[in-house]
Design a protein around this motif. Structure first.
Motif, PDB file in Angstrom:
ATOM      1  N   LYS A  19       7.510 -16.272  -8.295  1.00 36.64           N
ATOM      2  CA  LYS A  19       7.579 -17.467  -7.439  1.00 36.64           C
ATOM      3  C   LYS A  19       8.129 -17.119  -6.061  1.00 36.64           C
ATOM      4  O   LYS A  19       7.628 -17.605  -5.030  1.00 36.64           O
ATOM      5  N   GLU A  20       9.120 -16.260  -6.033  1.00 33.05           N
ATOM      6  CA  GLU A  20       9.716 -15.870  -4.752  1.00 33.05           C
ATOM      7  C   GLU A  20       8.676 -15.175  -3.867  1.00 33.05           C
ATOM      8  O   GLU A  20       8.591 -15.447  -2.669  1.00 33.05           O
ATOM      9  N   ASN A  21       7.884 -14.292  -4.457  1.00 27.61           N
ATOM     10  CA  ASN A  21       6.843 -13.600  -3.691  1.00 27.61           C
ATOM     11  C   ASN A  21       5.765 -14.568  -3.197  1.00 27.61           C
ATOM     12  O   ASN A  21       5.276 -14.452  -2.071  1.00 27.61           O
ATOM     13  N   LEU A  22       5.400 -15.517  -4.058  1.00 28.90           N
ATOM     14  CA  LEU A  22       4.391 -16.492  -3.665  1.00 28.90           C
ATOM     15  C   LEU A  22       4.909 -17.396  -2.549  1.00 28.90           C
ATOM     16  O   LEU A  22       4.163 -17.724  -1.612  1.00 28.90           O
ATOM     17  N   ASP A  23       6.171 -17.783  -2.655  1.00 29.04           N
ATOM     18  CA  ASP A  23       6.770 -18.636  -1.609  1.00 29.04           C
ATOM     19  C   ASP A  23       6.804 -17.908  -0.271  1.00 29.04           C
ATOM     20  O   ASP A  23       6.642 -18.526   0.788  1.00 29.04           O
ATOM     21  N   LYS A  24       7.014 -16.603  -0.306  1.00 28.04           N
ATOM     22  CA  LYS A  24       7.063 -15.821   0.929  1.00 28.04           C
ATOM     23  C   LYS A  24       5.657 -15.441   1.418  1.00 28.04           C
ATOM     24  O   LYS A  24       5.511 -14.772   2.431  1.00 28.04           O
ATOM     25  N   LYS A  25       4.654 -15.901   0.636  1.00 28.29           N
ATOM     26  CA  LYS A  25       3.248 -15.609   0.949  1.00 28.29           C
ATOM     27  C   LYS A  25       2.988 -14.098   1.031  1.00 28.29           C
ATOM     28  O   LYS A  25       2.234 -13.606   1.882  1.00 28.29           O
ATOM     29  N   THR A  26       3.631 -13.372   0.134  1.00 28.29           N
ATOM     30  CA  THR A  26       3.412 -11.925   0.041  1.00 28.29           C
ATOM     31  C   THR A  26       1.994 -11.662  -0.467  1.00 28.29           C
ATOM     32  O   THR A  26       1.547 -12.271  -1.437  1.00 28.29           O
ATOM     33  N   ALA A  27       1.321 -10.785   0.223  1.00 23.10           N
ATOM     34  CA  ALA A  27      -0.052 -10.450  -0.189  1.00 23.10           C
ATOM     35  C   ALA A  27      -0.049  -9.855  -1.592  1.00 23.10           C
ATOM     36  O   ALA A  27       0.861  -9.097  -1.965  1.00 23.10           O
ATOM     37  N   PHE A  28      -1.045 -10.206  -2.382  1.00 20.71           N
ATOM     38  CA  PHE A  28      -1.113  -9.668  -3.748  1.00 20.71           C
ATOM     39  C   PHE A  28      -2.551  -9.456  -4.187  1.00 20.71           C
ATOM     40  O   PHE A  28      -3.490 -10.006  -3.610  1.00 20.71           O
ATOM     41  N   PRO A  59       0.823  -1.219   0.000  1.00 24.08           N
ATOM     42  CA  PRO A  59       0.000   0.000   0.000  1.00 24.08           C
ATOM     43  C   PRO A  59       0.856   1.268   0.000  1.00 24.08           C
ATOM     44  O   PRO A  59       0.497   2.265  -0.628  1.00 24.08           O
ATOM     45  N   GLU A  60       2.004   1.207   0.705  1.00 25.95           N
ATOM     46  CA  GLU A  60       2.892   2.370   0.763  1.00 25.95           C
ATOM     47  C   GLU A  60       3.439   2.703  -0.613  1.00 25.95           C
ATOM     48  O   GLU A  60       3.469   3.873  -1.020  1.00 25.95           O
ATOM     49  N   ARG A  61       3.883   1.657  -1.347  1.00 23.08           N
ATOM     50  CA  ARG A  61       4.426   1.914  -2.688  1.00 23.08           C
ATOM     51  C   ARG A  61       3.342   2.444  -3.621  1.00 23.08           C
ATOM     52  O   ARG A  61       3.583   3.357  -4.422  1.00 23.08           O
ATOM     53  N   LEU A  62       2.138   1.892  -3.521  1.00 23.50           N
ATOM     54  CA  LEU A  62       1.036   2.328  -4.382  1.00 23.50           C
ATOM     55  C   LEU A  62       0.687   3.793  -4.133  1.00 23.50           C
ATOM     56  O   LEU A  62       0.442   4.552  -5.080  1.00 23.50           O
ATOM     57  N   THR A  63       0.708   4.205  -2.854  1.00 25.81           N
ATOM     58  CA  THR A  63       0.404   5.592  -2.513  1.00 25.81           C
ATOM     59  C   THR A  63       1.463   6.528  -3.080  1.00 25.81           C
ATOM     60  O   THR A  63       1.143   7.566  -3.684  1.00 25.81           O
ATOM     61  N   LYS A  64       2.752   6.171  -2.897  1.00 26.44           N
ATOM     62  CA  LYS A  64       3.834   7.011  -3.412  1.00 26.44           C
ATOM     63  C   LYS A  64       3.789   7.097  -4.937  1.00 26.44           C
ATOM     64  O   LYS A  64       4.001   8.169  -5.522  1.00 26.44           O
ATOM     65  N   THR A  65       3.515   5.966  -5.569  1.00 28.58           N
ATOM     66  CA  THR A  65       3.454   5.936  -7.033  1.00 28.58           C
ATOM     67  C   THR A  65       2.322   6.819  -7.545  1.00 28.58           C
ATOM     68  O   THR A  65       2.502   7.598  -8.491  1.00 28.58           O
ATOM     69  N   ARG A  66       1.163   6.701  -6.896  1.00 27.73           N
ATOM     70  CA  ARG A  66       0.008   7.506  -7.322  1.00 27.73           C
ATOM     71  C   ARG A  66       0.280   8.989  -7.164  1.00 27.73           C
ATOM     72  O   ARG A  66       0.000   9.787  -8.072  1.00 27.73           O
ATOM     73  N   GLU A  67       0.871   9.390  -6.024  1.00 29.67           N
ATOM     74  CA  GLU A  67       1.148  10.803  -5.779  1.00 29.67           C
ATOM     75  C   GLU A  67       2.170  11.341  -6.768  1.00 29.67           C
ATOM     76  O   GLU A  67       2.029  12.465  -7.276  1.00 29.67           O
ATOM     77  N   LEU A  68       3.203  10.549  -7.045  1.00 27.88           N
ATOM     78  CA  LEU A  68       4.240  10.978  -7.995  1.00 27.88           C
ATOM     79  C   LEU A  68       3.660  11.143  -9.395  1.00 27.88           C
ATOM     80  O   LEU A  68       3.928  12.147 -10.076  1.00 27.88           O
ATOM     81  N   ARG A  69       2.864  10.188  -9.823  1.00 25.52           N
ATOM     82  CA  ARG A  69       2.296  10.240 -11.172  1.00 25.52           C
ATOM     83  C   ARG A  69       1.296  11.394 -11.317  1.00 25.52           C
ATOM     84  O   ARG A  69       1.196  12.013 -12.368  1.00 25.52           O
ATOM     85  N   GLN A  70       0.593  11.703 -10.234  1.00 19.09           N
ATOM     86  CA  GLN A  70      -0.323  12.843 -10.273  1.00 19.09           C
ATOM     87  C   GLN A  70       0.445  14.147 -10.433  1.00 19.09           C
ATOM     88  O   GLN A  70       0.019  15.042 -11.167  1.00 19.09           O
ATOM     89  N   LYS A  71       1.582  14.263  -9.734  1.00 17.98           N
ATOM     90  CA  LYS A  71       2.414  15.456  -9.872  1.00 17.98           C
ATOM     91  C   LYS A  71       2.942  15.598 -11.294  1.00 17.98           C
ATOM     92  O   LYS A  71       3.144  16.714 -11.785  1.00 17.98           O
TER      93      LYS A  71
END
Length: 512
Positions: free
Chosen positions: A162-171, A130-142
């Motif tokens: 595969k690495e993200n899935l193995d770590k059970k990273t939320a997606f 969520p943090e990356r998505l917020t920063k990305t959205r704000e930057l792109r709006q600027k």
């Protein structure tokens, strides 16, 4: 609108509006509260199309956002739709061949189709926090970029996924929108519309909690439930290209789309809760007739091209409804027009004995609430159905809503307050000779003995007496209105006297 929407034409009659076979349509509200006036219009137009083509009207509940779920909302929605006469053919409480009709109970279906989209390359998993998505959205709006997401996870390698899935990273699961080209569709209201793919975000299809978004759930359900036409609010017009892309990705033929104009306040702003009455339950509570609300709502953005009439029953609406007659200009919610429509539907109902008694059923709770103290007294007859029917029949031409009667015509239920502002305003207009006449014993004796005590005998006698005394009959009638009702609002004086009865009229004539 963020999408650079380009209308290619307004060719309203250039393609088929109705299928030769029965239409299957759906109304899919979220159980987040009361039924909005705009929601009722959407339901009504879908219902009319279904009945026009002898098709099916489906009720489907969009309850995948559990954080917004309101207890009892589904029951209230069904109750409001039933009140309006928009009974569904399939859905909650009725079932059907495509059960369940709650999207929260269909999540496995959505997950399966989302997985198919990922495997076919039309969607991808997004592991962004969520943090990356917020920063990305704000930057792109600027930077002046209105597309909030930068497609970061669409470039991940198989190893990274595969690495993200193995770590059970939320997606989440996102639609892979093509960057080049455009997406076009024929809207039954707007005509041909073209969307540049560069303006379409990689929208989320499955949220991190496993629930689908509106976009995926509706496309899957509309296809599986064999929906032929999607009639929905204009606010969903910008989402249509995403849905078209989803249909193509899943190898399905999309239904026909028709987007309904926005509902506006008289000042041109969008209708909102701050505007006053916006929920159907508020109109029910105020005593409006369902046929009047349907009539009013139908005219918010639609009118039959072959008629100048403004008053329609549901049967009339079914017969005359045609999508080609929906316009795309914002529709102003004018409550004065609603009151006018409601008044005429009251008069229509009152033409029959059954209709009149149905109006009594609406009036009685309002009267009982205001004059509950009459129960158990000698005045309790004023709460009886027969008395209320006489009241309505007498005053029907002068009211806009049945609920107006208890406060505008309180003299039917209690003695007048001659010191009220309304009574004093009326008194200023009275002629003293007329007041003097109705105060004479001669006048009172005649009122106490005249037979029958009905309009047919009272009215001509009052006119004859006034003329014999050299007075204007209308001045005498106005003086009588003051003594009998204490109000400027009312039906004919003789008609009112008949309903009130001899004893009540004599009592009021004798008051100083």
């Amino acid at each position: 609108m963020l999408l650079r929407l380009r209308l290619l034409s307004q060719q309203k009659g250039s393609f088929k509006r109705f299928l030769s076979t029965p239409a299957r349509v759906r109304f899919a509200p979220s159980p987040t509260g009361q039924l909005h006036l705009g929601g009722l219009r959407t339901a009504l137009f879908n219902y009319l199309l279904a009945k026009k083509t002898e098709g099916q009207f489906i009720l489907r509940i969009e309850d995948t956002d559990q954080t917004r779920y309101v207890e009892g909302a589904v029951e209230n929605l069904v109750k409001a739709l039933d009140w309006a006469g928009l009974t569904h053919d399939e859905g909650p409480g009725k079932g059907g061949p495509h059960s369940p009709y709650y999207q929260s109970q269909r999540t496995e279906l959505y997950s399966t189709h989302a997985q198919q989209l990922v495997e076919s390359g039309h969607a991808y998993r997004c592991f962004c926090t969520p943090e990356r998505l917020t920063k990305t959205r704000e930057l792109r709006q600027k930077q002046g970029n209105y597309i909030a997401y930068d497609k970061h996870c669409s470039y991940l390698s198989d190893e990274e996924i595969k690495e993200n899935l193995d770590k059970k990273t939320a997606f989440t699961v996102r639609l892979r929108t093509p960057y080049e080209g455009s997406t076009e569709h024929k809207d039954l209201v707007y005509g041909n519309i073209n969307f540049s793919n560069k303006t379409i975000d990689d929208t989320i299809l499955i949220k991190s909690d496993g629930y689908p978004t509106y976009h995926l759930a509706n496309v899957v359900d509309d296809h599986l439930m064999q929906v032929t036409h999607v009639l929905r609010g204009e606010e969903w017009l910008s989402s249509t290209p995403k849905h078209i892309l989803l249909y193509k990705a899943l190898g399905w033929k999309p239904p026909l789309f028709a987007h309904l104009p926005l509902l506006l306040n008289p000042d041109g702003s969008k209708l909102s809760k701050r505007s006053g009455d916006v929920h159907v339950e508020q109109y029910i509570a105020k005593g409006y007739l369902p046929e009047a609300i349907n009539n009013f709502v139908a005219l918010l953005g639609w009118h039959p091209s072959n008629s100048s009439e403004s008053l329609f029953t549901v049967k009339d609406l079914i017969e005359q409804f045609d999508i080609k007659d929906i316009n795309h200009s914002g529709a102003v919610v004018d409550h004065q027009k609603l009151d006018w429509i409601n008044k005429h539907h009251i008069l229509k109902r009152a033409e029959t004995k059954e209709g009149l008694h149905s109006l009594v059923d609406i009036l009685k709770p309002f009267v009982t609430k205001s004059y509950q103290h009459l129960e158990g007294t000698s005045q309790a007859y004023r709460l009886d159905n027969d008395y209320l029917a006489q009241v309505i029949d007498t005053i029907k031409e002068r009211i806009r809503n049945i609920s107006d009667i208890p406060h505008l015509c309180s003299y039917y239920f209690k003695d007048p307050d001659y010191s009220s502002s309304d009574a004093l305003a009326l008194k200023k207009k009275l002629k003293q000779p007329a007041l003097d006449l109705i105060s004479t014993q001669e006048f009172k004796d005649k009122v106490s003995t005249i037979e029958p005590f009905e309009t047919s005998t009272l009215k001509p006698w009052i006119y004859e007496l006034a003329e014999s005394k050299g007075l204007n009959p209308n001045h005498v009638m106005m003086a009588l209105r003051f003594k009998v009702t204490g109000s400027r609002v009312g039906a004919g004086v003789a008609e009112t006297m008949q309903v009130l009865g001899r004893d009540t009229v004599m009592s009021r004539l004798n008051k100083e």
